[in-house]
Design an enzyme around this catalytic site. Structure first.
Site, short mmCIF file in Angstrom:
data_model
loop_
_atom_site.label_atom_id
_atom_site.label_comp_id
_atom_site.label_asym_id
_atom_site.label_seq_id
_atom_site.Cartn_x
_atom_site.Cartn_y
_atom_site.Cartn_z
N ASP A 101 -39.96 39.28 51.95
CA ASP A 101 -40.19 39.39 53.39
C ASP A 101 -39.07 40.23 54.00
OD1 ASP A 101 -38.03 37.72 53.42
OD2 ASP A 101 -39.09 35.98 54.18
N ASP A 137 -48.37 32.14 51.42
CA ASP A 137 -47.10 31.60 50.91
C ASP A 137 -46.68 30.46 51.82
OD1 ASP A 137 -44.31 32.21 52.52
OD2 ASP A 137 -45.94 33.54 53.12
#
Length: 373
Positions: free
Chosen positions: A90, A270
Site C-alpha cells: 500500500d 485484504d
C-alpha cells in the site's frame, strides 16, 4: 501483469492475475504482512501450508524500519523474506494519518511524524513510488487523500480532486521510471475515493479510470459506516470500474463482507481481521465465530471445525488451543492464525468454484444457512 476473466455469474467474477512472481486466482484474500511478516507465521506457513499466491506489506512501516534502501540491498521483499510469490504494497498514506499524532496533507503530499521516534517525514506521490520501487513489490498502490467519515461535501470534493491530481502525477512518474528500466515488472493501482457520496464516487472513478493504471481499488470504506451503506457504495462504484482490470476493495473485512462484495463485482480483498482476531481468541468457522478462550472448550477434543481441512484442525483439538491461549503460549498465535487464514482462503476458493458453475446465489444462501444452523 496479465489479467483474464475466466467466468462471471451476474456481477460476481472469477479472474486470473499473472504477475512476474505468481498466478493469482480470484476472488482472492491477501493476508496482511505489515512489516513484511504476517504476524506469527513464516514463509513456509504462507507458501506451503496455506498456499497463498499474494500477501500485502506496508510501505509506511518498511520505510521507517528497516528502511526501503535496506530492503532493496537485501534483494527486495522477495529476497528479504524468502517469499517468492507476489507482494502488494500500500502507499502508506493511511498509516501516515492514523499512526501520527501530527499529520497534515497539502497539495504536495502528506507530512507526518514517525510513530517510532517522532522524526518528521513527507510523503509525495513520487516518494511513495520510489519507496515501493526499492521494495520491489508486484503491485504498488499510489498515494491518495484519505477522508475520515462522516465528512463534509467540501472535504470530499477536496479529497477526490487531490487524489486525481496525485494519480496523474503518479502515472506520469511511473511511465518515466519504466522508460529508465525501473519498476518494469511492477504494476500500479489507483484508489477511488468519495466516501459514501455517490456523486463523488462516480467523479473519482471516472477521472481515475481515464488514466492508464493496471488496476483500481475502492478506498475509504469499512471505517465505521453501516454494512448496508458500504455494500451499496461498492455496488454503485464497481460498474464505473473497467471490466478488464482487477477491482480491489481495501481493508475489508468479515467473511460476510467478502461474500457480499464478491456479489457486487470485487476481485481482491485484504484485512488484518483473521490474524488479529485469532490472536484475541476469536476463531472463524463454517458455522460462525467461536470464542476459543471460553471455559466450555477446556475438555473439548473436537477440532475447531469438523468441516475444515487446515493444518490446525487436522492435528489439534479445541482443548489444546484453549490451553495454549490461556497459557499465553506463542504456538497458539501460529495455530489460530493458520486456521483463520485457511478459512478465509478456502471461502474464496469455494466462491470461485460457485461462480464458475453459475451457482453463486446458491453458494451465498448456503453460506448464511450454515451460520444460522
Amino acid at each position: 501483469m496479465d489479467f483474464f476473466i475466466d467466468a462471471t455469474d451476474n456481477n460476481a467474477r472469477a479472474c486470473t492475475i499473472k504477475t512476474s512472481h505468481s498466478t493469482i486466482k480470484t476472488p482472492v484474500f491477501m493476508p496482511v504482512g505489515t512489516a513484511a511478516s504476517v504476524k506469527s507465521l513464516d514463509t513456509v506457513d504462507l507458501r506451503d501450508i496455506l498456499q497463498t499466491q499474494i500477501i500485502l506489506a506496508n510501505t509506511y512501516h518498511l520505510y521507517l524500519r528497516p528502511g526501503d534502501n535496506v530492503v532493496k540491498k537485501l534483494g527486495g521483499l522477495h529476497g528479504f523474506t524468502g517469499y517468492n510469490r507476489s507482494f502488494l504494497t500500500d502507499s502508506g498514506g493511511f498509516q501516515a494519518f492514523s499512526l501520527s499524532d501530527i499529520s497534515k496533507a497539502n497539495e504536495r503530499g502528506i507530512e507526518f511524524q514517525s510513530h517510532i521516534d517522532g522524526s518528521k517525514h513527507f510523503f509525495t506521490p513520487q516518494k511513495v513510488l520510489d519507496i515501493q520501487y526499492n521494495l520491489g513489490s508486484d503491485i504498488m498502490m499510489i498515494l491518495d487523500d484519505l477522508v475520515a467519515l462522516p465528512a463534509t461535501k467540501e472535504r470530499l470534493a477536496l479529497s477526490v480532486d487531490r487524489t486525481t491530481r496525485w494519480a496523474q502525477e503518479s502515472i506520469k512518474y511511473h511511465k518515466k521510471m519504466q522508460a529508465q528500466g525501473i519498476g518494469t515488472n511492477q504494476n500500479i493501482f489507483a484508489i477511488i475515493q468519495g466516501g459514501t457520496d455517490y456523486e463523488f464516487r462516480k467523479k473519482s472513478a471516472m477521472e481515475l479510470t481515464a488514466l492508464d493504471f493496471d488496476g483500481f481499488a475502492i478506498g475509504g470504506l469499512s471505517v465505521g459506516e453501516e454494512n448496508s451503506v458500504m455494500y451499496n457504495t461498492v455496488e454503485f462504484t464497481t460498474p464505473f470500474m473497467p471490466k478488464n482490470k482487477p477491482r480491489y476493495l481495501m481493508g475489508v473485512g468479515t467473511p460476510e463482507d467478502l461474500v457480499e462484495c464478491i456479489d457486487r463485482g470485487v476481485d481482491m480483498f485484504d484485512c488484518v481481521m483473521p490474524t488479529r482476531n485469532a490472536r484475541n481468541g476469536t476463531i472463524f468457522t463454517s458455522f460462525g465465530r467461536l470464542n476459543i478462550k471460553a471455559a466450555k472448550y477446556k475438555l473439548d477434543q473436537n477440532p475447531i471445525d469438523e468441516a475444515c481441512s487446515c493444518y490446525t484442525c487436522q492435528n489439534y483439538t479445541r482443548a489444546y488451543l484453549n490451553h495454549l491461549y490461556r497459557a499465553k503460549e506463542l504456538t497458539y498465535y501460529r495455530l489460530a492464525s493458520i486456521h483463520n487464514l485457511h478459512y478465509y482462503l478456502t471461502l474464496m476458493k469455494e466462491a470461485r468454484e460457485a461462480i464458475e458453475k453459475g451457482e453463486y446465489k446458491a453458494f451465498k444462501k448456503a453460506f448464511y444457512a450454515r451460520r444460522q444452523s
